[in-house]
Scaffold this active site. Structure first.
Site, PDB file in Angstrom:
ATOM      1  N   ASP A 108      40.796 -92.712 -70.657  1.00  0.00           N
ATOM      2  CA  ASP A 108      39.470 -93.082 -69.533  1.00  0.00           C
ATOM      3  C   ASP A 108      38.291 -93.440 -70.871  1.00  0.00           C
ATOM      4  O   ASP A 108      38.028 -92.747 -71.604  1.00  0.00           O
ATOM      5  CB  ASP A 108      39.072 -91.785 -68.989  1.00  0.00           C
ATOM      6  CG  ASP A 108      39.201 -92.075 -67.585  1.00  0.00           C
ATOM      7  OD1 ASP A 108      38.574 -93.183 -67.173  1.00  0.00           O
ATOM      8  OD2 ASP A 108      39.619 -91.521 -66.816  1.00  0.00           O
TER       9      ASP A 108
ATOM     10  N   ASP B 126      35.648 -96.315 -66.578  1.00  0.00           N
ATOM     11  CA  ASP B 126      35.244 -95.603 -65.538  1.00  0.00           C
ATOM     12  C   ASP B 126      33.873 -96.432 -64.905  1.00  0.00           C
ATOM     13  O   ASP B 126      33.036 -97.002 -65.443  1.00  0.00           O
ATOM     14  CB  ASP B 126      34.568 -94.218 -66.010  1.00  0.00           C
ATOM     15  CG  ASP B 126      33.997 -93.469 -64.888  1.00  0.00           C
ATOM     16  OD1 ASP B 126      34.783 -92.911 -64.140  1.00  0.00           O
ATOM     17  OD2 ASP B 126      32.928 -92.996 -65.045  1.00  0.00           O
TER      18      ASP B 126
ATOM     19  N   GLU C  54      37.795 -99.293 -62.892  1.00  0.00           N
ATOM     20  CA  GLU C  54      37.659 -98.499 -61.770  1.00  0.00           C
ATOM     21  C   GLU C  54      36.609 -99.229 -61.041  1.00  0.00           C
ATOM     22  O   GLU C  54      35.160 -99.441 -61.460  1.00  0.00           O
ATOM     23  CB  GLU C  54      37.184 -97.083 -61.807  1.00  0.00           C
ATOM     24  CG  GLU C  54      36.746 -96.367 -60.722  1.00  0.00           C
ATOM     25  CD  GLU C  54      36.167 -95.117 -60.941  1.00  0.00           C
ATOM     26  OE1 GLU C  54      36.180 -94.056 -60.031  1.00  0.00           O
ATOM     27  OE2 GLU C  54      35.307 -94.818 -61.813  1.00  0.00           O
TER      28      GLU C  54
ATOM     29  N   HIS D 194      41.810 -88.556 -58.851  1.00  0.00           N
ATOM     30  CA  HIS D 194      41.101 -87.398 -59.098  1.00  0.00           C
ATOM     31  C   HIS D 194      39.926 -87.484 -58.401  1.00  0.00           C
ATOM     32  O   HIS D 194      39.127 -86.213 -58.221  1.00  0.00           O
ATOM     33  CB  HIS D 194      40.642 -87.071 -60.612  1.00  0.00           C
ATOM     34  CG  HIS D 194      39.942 -88.195 -61.007  1.00  0.00           C
ATOM     35  ND1 HIS D 194      40.484 -89.672 -61.292  1.00  0.00           N
ATOM     36  CD2 HIS D 194      38.795 -88.146 -61.595  1.00  0.00           C
ATOM     37  CE1 HIS D 194      39.590 -90.247 -61.836  1.00  0.00           C
ATOM     38  NE2 HIS D 194      38.533 -89.470 -62.060  1.00  0.00           N
ATOM     39  N   ASP D 195      39.623 -88.515 -57.643  1.00  0.00           N
ATOM     40  CA  ASP D 195      38.252 -88.305 -56.748  1.00  0.00           C
ATOM     41  C   ASP D 195      38.430 -88.554 -55.295  1.00  0.00           C
ATOM     42  O   ASP D 195      37.416 -88.361 -54.612  1.00  0.00           O
ATOM     43  CB  ASP D 195      37.388 -89.698 -57.232  1.00  0.00           C
ATOM     44  CG  ASP D 195      36.937 -89.712 -58.706  1.00  0.00           C
ATOM     45  OD1 ASP D 195      36.432 -88.472 -59.054  1.00  0.00           O
ATOM     46  OD2 ASP D 195      36.533 -90.754 -59.222  1.00  0.00           O
TER      47      ASP D 195
END
Length: 542
Positions: free
Chosen positions: A109, A211, A276, A337-338
């Protein structure tokens, strides 16, 4: 739906990230090796044989870098260091080597939009107005009346401007105040982050998931964001989604930055850049860049964000396929994960249909750890919530903790994740829903995922073949994947009631090679196909 979109003929050579399966690990929750209740790098190493058995090709790790952990690693204080919770750089090097020894790839990431407020860059930047790094972040005076520079809000709630008493200015933070945004208009920031990328690429990782890529550049004039259409305008309303972030995100200049990142990635062989990006399809596809020199894979989150409705999803798939640039490669995501887990969003049985969709659509699929065993969101008592998004807006019930709980490995204490109380609680049924139990059950969701992944690898039509929509109604989605002489029909019932596949023009007959009900395998089907509720079929056409 009979007249479908067709793709150019399948290229003879595809790259690993086009025909592979990506598996996302949230490191805090995968495997604890030292008994502190938090997952770590040595824990991941100990579970690599499982990932190889499952059949995944690439492991993506959420952040493992040095961090005060205000946002659990998305507030980085050293881009070239490993947080002691996860281990050491030696542990990372060992992990990378062990991943490669198993023929898999490793992605990290990259969090380039913001740093921690403890990062040396920011400590310098806030030390004085004339510090050389002052312009590395977004500082601004308040308005003449003493008000904030503009109305921009934090994704995590409240205003996005934080007053600094020492230098008498505000700094901008799209997320927590402990996560100040970098000023990507500054060439020195650009070069520093490109060198961060080179540091990890030199080590041998295969690429990055970037990200909040669409956040990186902001409107130079700092104009106010307008209220979301239809919302009741209230200047005291501090909920992010009630405004449209047209000036604080997705600025035209961001594509220049993505192009720079791609150029660095392309300095190395067979690397991938994933972005993302939560944007509508027509904007998402622009991140492929001119001449496909942007992100290799701008993450496509439609299966995460759309209602689980057959007409809506069928239309979204076709819209995406139709909007892709000529050389753009598609990708699909069911969980991360969100967002709430797929089994919680659509139900346990429908989650198998979703898996069949994810792993048979054209494009690169990403699996979120634990989805392959049907992990669900865990009910976290309010006094145990640790996610800052949930803590800052408790009345909205939007904590991300329920989807980040420890991997359920076995019926042992703490589900085999740790010998210590885990950092987040496990569900009450972890003794029944775990890897060990499902490995021994050929009817389990785990074996279903493994078989699906295996079929993807075995058949070019399912892997890199063309996609053609066939028929959709209020319950069903169906499409054909084709390569050479191989043709597969996928029919998915997104409802809980029986449904009927009734193609209007062509005739379809073949053999079921996989279904959500294992008893279907080997059955012959022809023309009108009857499906039970929550059923999906993968059919090799005659």
């Amino acid at each position: 739906m009979e007249q479908g979109i067709t793709q150019p003929s399948v290229k003879s050579q595809h790259l690993w990230w086009q025909n592979g399966v990506i598996y996302q690990i949230y490191p805090r929750s995968f495997q604890d090796s030292n008994g502190d209740g938090v997952g770590d790098l040595q824990g991941i190493i100990s579970r690599l044989d499982y990932l190889q058995w499952l059949g995944v090709d690439c492991v993506w790790l959420s952040p493992i870098f040095s961090s005060p952990m205000a946002d659990f690693g998305y507030d980085i204080s050293d881009y070239q260091g490993i947080h002691p919770l996860f281990g050491t750089m030696e542990d990372f090097d060992e992990l990378l080597g062990e991943v490669h020894n198993r023929g898999m790839k490793l992605l990290l990431d990259l969090v380039p939009n913001h740093t921690s407020d403890q990062h040396p860059w920011f400590l310098e930047s806030r030390s004085s107005k004339d510090n050389p790094k002052r312009d590395w972040y977004i500082w601004h005076d308040g308005k003449a009346d003493g008000g904030l520079p503009n109305n921009w809000l934090s994704v995590f709630g409240g205003h996005a401007w934080e007053w600094d008493e020492v230098t008498q200015q505000y700094y901008y933070h799209a997320f927590l105040k402990e996560q100040p945004d970098l000023n990507w208009r500054n060439p020195q920031v650009q070069e520093a982050m490109m060198n961060v990328m080179r540091f990890w690429l030199d080590k041998g990782i295969e690429g990055f998931r970037v990200d909040v890529m669409w956040h990186m550049v902001k409107d130079e004039q700092l104009r106010d964001n307008p209220p979301f259409p239809g919302s009741t305008f209230d200047p005291n309303d501090l909920i992010y989604d009630h405004y449209t972030p047209v000036y604080s995100t997705d600025q035209p200049e961001v594509h220049e930055i993505v192009h720079m990142m791609r150029a660095v990635t392309d300095e190395y062989d067979d690397r991938v850049l994933i972005g993302e990006i939560y944007l509508p399809i027509h904007k998402l596809v622009t991140y492929y860049g001119q001449d496909n020199k942007g992100a290799h894979l701008p993450f496509n989150f439609q299966l995460l964000t759309l209602p689980w409705d057959a007409p809506a999803i069928a239309m979204a798939i076709d819209e995406y396929e139709g909007a892709l640039p000529a050389e753009g490669w598609p990708n699909w995501v069911l969980g991360n994960h969100d967002k709430p887990r797929i089994s919680s969003r659509v139900g346990r049985e429908q989650a198998k249909v979703a898996a069949l969709l994810l792993l048979t659509l054209r494009g690169t699929p990403t699996i979120y750890y634990g989805d392959e065993i049907g992990m669900r969101d865990v009910a976290i008592p309010m006094n145990e919530i640790v996610d800052p998004q949930g803590l800052n807006m408790p009345d909205l019930n939007i904590s991300r903790d329920p989807a980040r709980t420890p991997m359920q490995w076995s019926g042992e204490i703490n589900a085999g994740f740790s010998t210590h109380k885990p950092w987040l609680r496990l569900p009450f049924n972890s003794g029944r829903v775990n890897v060990e139990k499902q490995k021994g059950d050929m009817y389990s969701k785990l074996h279903f995922y493994r078989k699906l992944i295996s079929l993807r690898k075995e058949h070019a039509a399912l892997n890199v073949g063309s996609y053609r929509p066939i028929y959709a109604d209020q319950q069903l989605i169906s499409y054909v994947r084709e390569s050479g002489n191989e043709r597969f029909l996928i029919v998915l019932n997104l409802s809980h009631r029986p449904a009927y596949f009734k193609p209007r023009q062509e005739s379809y007959s073949g053999t079921v090679i996989l279904g959500t009900e294992i008893e279907r395998i080997g059955m012959q089907v022809e023309d009108i196909i009857t499906l039970g509720g929550d059923e999906g079929l993968l059919i090799r056409l005659s």
